[in-house]
Design a protein around this motif. Structure first.
Motif, PDB file in Angstrom:
ATOM      1  N   PRO A  75       0.825  -1.212   0.000  1.00  0.00           N
ATOM      2  CA  PRO A  75       0.000   0.000   0.000  1.00  0.00           C
ATOM      3  C   PRO A  75       0.861   1.264   0.000  1.00  0.00           C
ATOM      4  CG  PRO A  75      -0.642  -1.491   1.773  1.00  0.00           C
ATOM      5  CD  PRO A  75       0.645  -1.999   1.203  1.00  0.00           C
ATOM      6  N   ASP A  76       0.295   2.347  -0.515  1.00  0.00           N
ATOM      7  CA  ASP A  76       0.942   3.657  -0.417  1.00  0.00           C
ATOM      8  C   ASP A  76       0.542   4.254   0.921  1.00  0.00           C
ATOM      9  OD1 ASP A  76       2.150   3.638  -2.942  1.00  0.00           O
ATOM     10  OD2 ASP A  76       0.240   4.198  -3.881  1.00  0.00           O
ATOM     11  N   THR A  82      -4.531  -6.614   3.712  1.00  0.00           N
ATOM     12  CA  THR A  82      -5.002  -5.304   3.260  1.00  0.00           C
ATOM     13  C   THR A  82      -4.580  -4.208   4.220  1.00  0.00           C
ATOM     14  OG1 THR A  82      -7.094  -5.610   4.415  1.00  0.00           O
ATOM     15  CG2 THR A  82      -7.003  -6.289   2.101  1.00  0.00           C
ATOM     16  N   THR A 116      -3.346   3.606   1.369  1.00  0.00           N
ATOM     17  CA  THR A 116      -4.297   3.283   0.311  1.00  0.00           C
ATOM     18  C   THR A 116      -3.709   2.190  -0.558  1.00  0.00           C
ATOM     19  OG1 THR A 116      -3.366   4.973  -1.134  1.00  0.00           O
ATOM     20  CG2 THR A 116      -5.252   5.611   0.203  1.00  0.00           C
ATOM     21  N   GLY A 117      -4.577   1.450  -1.243  1.00  0.00           N
ATOM     22  CA  GLY A 117      -4.114   0.397  -2.133  1.00  0.00           C
ATOM     23  C   GLY A 117      -3.874  -0.886  -1.378  1.00  0.00           C
TER      24      GLY A 117
END
Length: 177
Positions: free
Chosen positions: A67-68, A127, A117-118
Motif C-alpha cells: 500500500p501507499d 489489506t 491506500t491500495g
C-alpha cells in the motif's frame, strides 16, 4: 575449578539448546502482531502509538501489493517523509509468506497518524500494514525478536566456559610432568 567450568559450560549449552527449541516451536505459525499495530489500507487516517519516538517501520505482507502510506506526527502536525527499506527486515508470516519492512519514517513523538491506500488481498493482514518502532536488533536477527538473542548469548557463554576449562586442563598438564 575446571570441573565447575566444564559443568557450567555444559549446562549453558543445554539451556541454549532448550531455548532454541522453544524459539523454533513458537515461530512455527509465523510472527504475531498486536492488532493495534495494524493500519488498514482504507484511505483514512489512523492513530498509531509507538513504543517511543525512534524510527518507525511499516511492515507489509509479502505476497501482496504494498500500500501507499503517509504519516503525520500528531504532536507537530508535520508530514513525515517515508524512506524505502531494502527488504532486509523480515519476519515470518507463516506458510503463505513473510512480513517485510518496506518503509521507515522518523517521528518526533510516540503518536503518529498513518494513512494507507491500495494493497491487495482479502484478510486484514493482507489489506493493512503493521507499524511499529524499529527493532534495535540488526536486520538479520529481527525475525527472532529481542528474546531470540537469549539462546545465542547462552551458547556463547557455554562455549567460553568450555574453552576456559580446556585451557586450564592444557596449562596444568605440562606442570604435572
Amino acid at each position: 575449578m575446571t570441573v565447575r567450568l566444564l559443568a557450567s559450560g555444559v549446562a549453558l549449552l543445554l539451556a541454549a539448546a532448550a531455548s532454541w527449541a522453544g524459539l523454533a516451536a513458537s515461530h512455527l505459525d509465523g510472527y504475531r502482531w498486536d492488532e493495534a499495530s495494524f493500519v488498514p489500507a482504507d484511505g483514512r487516517p489512523h492513530d498509531v502509538r509507538l513504543a517511543d519516538d525512534r524510527t518507525a517501520v511499516l511492515w507489509t505482507y509479502e505476497p501482496d501489493a504494498t500500500p501507499d502510506c503517509s504519516a503525520v506526527d500528531t504532536t507537530t502536525g508535520r508530514d513525515l517523509p517515508m524512506a524505502p527499506l531494502d527488504a532486509s527486515y523480515r519476519r515470518e508470516g507463516g506458510s503463505p509468506g513473510d512480513w517485510t519492512g518496506t518503509a521507515s519514517f522518523e517521528p518526533a513523538s510516540a503518536t503518529v497518524e498513518v494513512t494507507c491506500t491500495g494493497g491487495g488481498g482479502s484478510t486484514v493482514h493482507e489489506t493493512a500494514v503493521a507499524v511499529e518502532t524499529a527493532p534495535r536488533l540488526p536486520a538479520p536477527l529481527v525475525g527472532l525478536g529481542a528474546w531470540g538473542a537469549v539462546p545465542g548469548v547462552l551458547a556463547l557463554a557455554g562455549l567460553l566456559a568450555l574453552g576456559a576449562a580446556a585451557l586450564l586442563v592444557v596449562r596444568r598438564r605440562p606442570a604435572a610432568r
